[in-house]
Structures are given as C-alpha cells and as structure tokens.
Design an enzyme around this catalytic site. Sequence first.
Site, PDB file in Angstrom:
ATOM      1  N   LYS A  40      26.678 -27.731 -21.707  1.00 44.47           N
ATOM      2  CA  LYS A  40      26.494 -29.117 -22.154  1.00 44.47           C
ATOM      3  C   LYS A  40      25.222 -29.703 -21.516  1.00 44.47           C
ATOM      4  O   LYS A  40      24.688 -29.131 -20.558  1.00 44.47           O
ATOM      5  CB  LYS A  40      27.726 -29.954 -21.779  1.00 44.47           C
ATOM      6  CG  LYS A  40      27.991 -30.060 -20.287  1.00 44.47           C
ATOM      7  CD  LYS A  40      29.352 -30.712 -20.019  1.00 44.47           C
ATOM      8  CE  LYS A  40      29.706 -30.627 -18.561  1.00 44.47           C
ATOM      9  NZ  LYS A  40      30.049 -31.889 -17.946  1.00 44.47           N
ATOM     10  N   ARG A 136      40.765 -39.005 -15.878  1.00 48.56           N
ATOM     11  CA  ARG A 136      39.773 -39.083 -16.959  1.00 48.56           C
ATOM     12  C   ARG A 136      40.512 -38.708 -18.238  1.00 48.56           C
ATOM     13  O   ARG A 136      41.594 -39.222 -18.469  1.00 48.56           O
ATOM     14  CB  ARG A 136      38.609 -38.136 -16.604  1.00 48.56           C
ATOM     15  CG  ARG A 136      37.317 -38.429 -17.279  1.00 48.56           C
ATOM     16  CD  ARG A 136      36.152 -37.637 -16.682  1.00 48.56           C
ATOM     17  NE  ARG A 136      36.267 -36.200 -16.847  1.00 48.56           N
ATOM     18  CZ  ARG A 136      35.317 -35.325 -16.508  1.00 48.56           C
ATOM     19  NH1 ARG A 136      34.200 -35.735 -15.968  1.00 48.56           N
ATOM     20  NH2 ARG A 136      35.491 -34.033 -16.676  1.00 48.56           N
ATOM     21  N   HIS A 166      41.460 -30.362 -15.114  1.00 47.71           N
ATOM     22  CA  HIS A 166      40.161 -30.361 -14.418  1.00 47.71           C
ATOM     23  C   HIS A 166      40.370 -30.889 -12.998  1.00 47.71           C
ATOM     24  O   HIS A 166      40.994 -31.927 -12.799  1.00 47.71           O
ATOM     25  CB  HIS A 166      39.193 -31.263 -15.188  1.00 47.71           C
ATOM     26  CG  HIS A 166      37.770 -31.174 -14.720  1.00 47.71           C
ATOM     27  ND1 HIS A 166      37.078 -29.988 -14.625  1.00 47.71           N
ATOM     28  CD2 HIS A 166      36.888 -32.133 -14.331  1.00 47.71           C
ATOM     29  CE1 HIS A 166      35.847 -30.228 -14.201  1.00 47.71           C
ATOM     30  NE2 HIS A 166      35.712 -31.512 -14.004  1.00 47.71           N
ATOM     31  N   ARG A 219      35.786 -22.355 -16.345  1.00 49.67           N
ATOM     32  CA  ARG A 219      34.670 -23.064 -16.992  1.00 49.67           C
ATOM     33  C   ARG A 219      33.528 -23.149 -15.975  1.00 49.67           C
ATOM     34  O   ARG A 219      33.598 -23.883 -14.993  1.00 49.67           O
ATOM     35  CB  ARG A 219      35.136 -24.461 -17.449  1.00 49.67           C
ATOM     36  CG  ARG A 219      36.345 -24.396 -18.390  1.00 49.67           C
ATOM     37  CD  ARG A 219      36.751 -25.773 -18.893  1.00 49.67           C
ATOM     38  NE  ARG A 219      37.026 -26.725 -17.831  1.00 49.67           N
ATOM     39  CZ  ARG A 219      38.200 -26.882 -17.223  1.00 49.67           C
ATOM     40  NH1 ARG A 219      39.248 -26.154 -17.594  1.00 49.67           N
ATOM     41  NH2 ARG A 219      38.333 -27.761 -16.254  1.00 49.67           N
ATOM     42  N   TYR A 265       0.716 -48.466  -8.625  1.00 52.00           N
ATOM     43  CA  TYR A 265       1.169 -49.810  -8.979  1.00 52.00           C
ATOM     44  C   TYR A 265       1.695 -50.568  -7.766  1.00 52.00           C
ATOM     45  O   TYR A 265       2.402 -50.002  -6.927  1.00 52.00           O
ATOM     46  CB  TYR A 265       2.299 -49.725 -10.018  1.00 52.00           C
ATOM     47  CG  TYR A 265       1.824 -49.292 -11.381  1.00 52.00           C
ATOM     48  CD1 TYR A 265       0.913 -50.047 -12.103  1.00 52.00           C
ATOM     49  CD2 TYR A 265       2.312 -48.116 -11.946  1.00 52.00           C
ATOM     50  CE1 TYR A 265       0.484 -49.643 -13.357  1.00 52.00           C
ATOM     51  CE2 TYR A 265       1.899 -47.708 -13.205  1.00 52.00           C
ATOM     52  CZ  TYR A 265       0.976 -48.482 -13.908  1.00 52.00           C
ATOM     53  OH  TYR A 265       0.558 -48.082 -15.153  1.00 52.00           O
ATOM     54  N   CYS A 311       4.570 -43.225 -11.258  1.00 46.82           N
ATOM     55  CA  CYS A 311       4.311 -43.889 -12.548  1.00 46.82           C
ATOM     56  C   CYS A 311       5.088 -43.163 -13.652  1.00 46.82           C
ATOM     57  O   CYS A 311       5.770 -42.175 -13.393  1.00 46.82           O
ATOM     58  CB  CYS A 311       2.817 -43.848 -12.872  1.00 46.82           C
ATOM     59  SG  CYS A 311       1.758 -44.361 -11.510  1.00 46.82           S
ATOM     60  N   ASP A 313       4.010 -41.259 -16.038  1.00 45.51           N
ATOM     61  CA  ASP A 313       3.515 -39.923 -16.373  1.00 45.51           C
ATOM     62  C   ASP A 313       2.784 -39.229 -15.224  1.00 45.51           C
ATOM     63  O   ASP A 313       2.329 -38.102 -15.385  1.00 45.51           O
ATOM     64  CB  ASP A 313       2.526 -40.025 -17.553  1.00 45.51           C
ATOM     65  CG  ASP A 313       3.039 -40.979 -18.610  1.00 45.51           C
ATOM     66  OD1 ASP A 313       4.115 -40.706 -19.149  1.00 45.51           O
ATOM     67  OD2 ASP A 313       2.380 -42.011 -18.854  1.00 45.51           O
TER      68      ASP A 313
HETATM   69  C1  LIG Z   1      35.936 -30.405 -18.067  1.00 48.84           C
HETATM   70  C2  LIG Z   1      34.847 -29.689 -17.335  1.00 48.84           C
HETATM   71  N1  LIG Z   1      35.001 -28.393 -17.059  1.00 48.84           N
HETATM   72  C3  LIG Z   1      34.055 -27.702 -16.395  1.00 48.84           C
HETATM   73  C4  LIG Z   1      32.891 -28.294 -15.966  1.00 48.84           C
HETATM   74  C5  LIG Z   1      31.880 -27.486 -15.197  1.00 48.84           C
HETATM   75  O1  LIG Z   1      31.870 -27.902 -13.869  1.00 48.84           O
HETATM   76  P1  LIG Z   1      30.846 -27.256 -12.815  1.00 48.84           P
HETATM   77  O2  LIG Z   1      29.507 -27.603 -13.307  1.00 48.84           O
HETATM   78  O3  LIG Z   1      31.186 -27.923 -11.541  1.00 48.84           O
HETATM   79  O4  LIG Z   1      31.098 -25.795 -12.827  1.00 48.84           O
HETATM   80  C6  LIG Z   1      32.710 -29.643 -16.208  1.00 48.84           C
HETATM   81  C7  LIG Z   1      31.474 -30.283 -15.724  1.00 48.84           C
HETATM   82  O5  LIG Z   1      31.292 -31.430 -15.596  1.00 48.84           O
HETATM   83  C8  LIG Z   1      33.706 -30.368 -16.923  1.00 48.84           C
HETATM   84  O6  LIG Z   1      33.557 -31.677 -17.184  1.00 48.84           O
END
Ligand SMILES: Cc1ncc(COP(=O)(O)O)c(C=O)c1O
Length: 382
Positions: A40, A136, A166, A219, A265, A311, A313
């Site tokens: 992501k 969450r 999670h 994950r 600046y 700045c 850029d």
């Molecule tokens: C639901 C969920 N699973 C897994 C991950 C991956 O976590 P990490 O980057 O700590 O491995 C995230 C990351 O934000 C997440 O939101």
Amino acid sequence: MKNEFHRDTWIEVDLDAIQYNISQLSNQLNRDTLIMAVVKANAYGHGYLEVAEAALEGGAEWLAVAFLDEALFLRKHGFTAPILVLGATRPEDAGLAAANHIRLTVFSIDWIRSARAFLDTHILNIHLKTDTGMGRLGFTDPEEVAEAERLASDSSNLEVEGVYTHFATADELDRTYADQQHERFLKVLDVFQQKPPMIHASNSAGAFLRDNSAFNAVRFGISMYGLVPSGDIRSEMPAPLKPALSLYTKMVQVKKLPKGEKVSYGATYTAQQDEWIATLPIGYADGWIRQMQGFEVLAGEYRAEIVGRVCMDQCMIRLPFEMKEGTVVTLVGETSEDCILLDDIAAHNGTIHYESACLLTARVPRVYRQNGGISKVFNHLN
Ligand SMILES: Cc1ncc(COP(=O)(O)O)c(C=O)c1O
C-alpha cells in the site's frame, strides 16, 4: 523519452534487498505460512509495481493494499496474484472487487447486507476483520463474526476466505497487550462453524517476534523494505535486514558566503564566518520537509548540516570546505564510511520511519537496482 529524468535528485530502490528481507522472514516461519507483501501507499514510497513484482518473485504469495483503487491499479498492470484490501471498501464496489478477484476486508453485518445487492455471478472473497484491541476497523463482538459467517454461507456469491486481526503493540518489548489481543483473537476463531482457510494476525514485528503457529499468513510491510519496525525491538530481531531505499542528490551550486550573509527564506541563518554553502535540488515538495533543517546529510563522505529554511524545491547545506558542483550528496543510504537511515530522519522529525518513507513524493524519480545493475528507471512525469 520514457524512463529518463532530468534532475539531480533520485531514489534508488534495491529490489535484491526486498527479496533478501522476504527470505529472512521466510526462514523464521513455518513452511505453510504464506507471506502477504504489503504494498500500500506506493509500497511505502518505494513504488507499487516494481516492489510487487520483486516481492512475488522473492517468495511472497499475496499482495495487500489499503484501498480498492490500489488493488485495481495492480490488476491493470497485470498482477494476477491474490490481493487483499485491508481498508474499508464501499458496498457499492463489491461487484467490481469480485469481478477483479480482489479480496475485501469486511467488518460489519450491515456492509454484508448492502453489498449483496451489488454482486452478480462473481464470487467475492472476504476476510472478516476482528478488532481485538486496535480500536480501528473490525468486529468487536464475536457473535457478529458468527452472524457474518452465517450470512455469507447463505449467499451464493460470498465466501469467507479469511479472518484476521491487527496488533497495536507488536513492535514493543512488553508483550502483555499483544498477548491479550492474541488470546482474544483465538477466542474469535472458536465461533466459526467452519474455520476460514486463511487466518492472519501479524505485521512485520509480529511475524518476526511472535508465535504464528496458530495462523497461516503474515502481512509483511515495513521490514520487507529492510526497516526494523521500532527501535525498541532492534536487538530482538532474529535476522538482519537490508534497507532497500536510498535517496541521493547533487550539489547544483557551491559558493562562498562571506561572514554575516544570510541563507534562505526568512533570512534566519547567518554565516558565522566565510562559509561554503551548497544548494541541493530537493525540497518539501519531494517530501524533504521543512523540519529537515538542522539535519546532517553526507556531502561526499562528510557530514554537512542543512542550513536555513528548506524551500519547496531546494535546500542548502554548509560544507566543511569547498567541494565541486556535481558532488553526490547522500540523504538516505550508505557511503563507504557512513550511513543515514530513514530512522535517523524520522528521529530528527519526531516521527516514525513509516511516515518518512511515505512522504517521499512521486516527483522524485526512482531507479531500481537488481542483480547488480539498474533494472528500471521510473519517472512519474514521463
Ligand atoms: C492491517 C495491516 N496489516 C499489516 C500492515 C503492515 O504492517 P508493518 O508495516 O508494520 O509490517 C499494516 C500496516 O500499516 C496494516 O495496517
């Protein structure tokens, strides 16, 4: 022309490092535990497509993203691996997800009821998200999870493929809270008439440090990119990782500023003596934010402080002595004698390396390295 860039600032992503980090995790896991590569947010700033491809080649079997649009982007670019959307998706988009074989996260009974109206003949695979202490997304009541399973089994086009939770504190040394979440999750698993084929809980920290034997997937995000999830657990990590991202720029002007002259600046910086100042073509529009003022980068092999305001850029550094225009400056990465980690930037800015990586914007071209050479150059502006 495609794949060129005309600017002396660039990110290098070492795809071999990504694959090395996956193999490091794989060595820690049971054989039957699959790795979902979390790509992501433009693969934490590293680049969706290139990381997804390297991760799948390197042993990850699934991809995970936050939003349906990210999953559709991967599909559009030819990725056929299973993709799980971790965030919320509108019920109206259930049919679109199903038609593209994209797995959705589901966390409410109402969602299931609404989504059914948008499904046709394609089966939608869902992963029920349970909130065991993150506060969450997720079902909080195990009875609702049981109800979700019943509703899905009554629908010909909904399949509960997974259940997950999670951890809020997997990256902390004190394991008490994560253990409580773990226990709660195991209780949720008991409510199923039939356990879903995929059960997952761990992020990077959990994947490396917790017992995942009750689950069959992890994950894997931050540590796939070679970063230790938090300073707390650095010494606990069972395997070394290789950071994948480096950020470089070059001095585009070097000049001697006489004592008393000002920089940038607001004219907030005053040369204390005659000083060599280099201008770098990177600024807050690249994610090199204004708080970077005062941070030390590597001018060649020498530490040099960012002076004056950053700045949009450009920014300026004070050199220890005159250097040639065109000298490479390492903002993140290793030189032969020194190293700057994304963790150092995060510490300077009072944030975490996750954020520092995601902040690097699309305007910065990405150079991908694999098998000892450059495998691809990506300039978003082409
Ligand atoms: C639901 C969920 N699973 C897994 C991950 C991956 O976590 P990490 O980057 O700590 O491995 C995230 C990351 O934000 C997440 O939101």
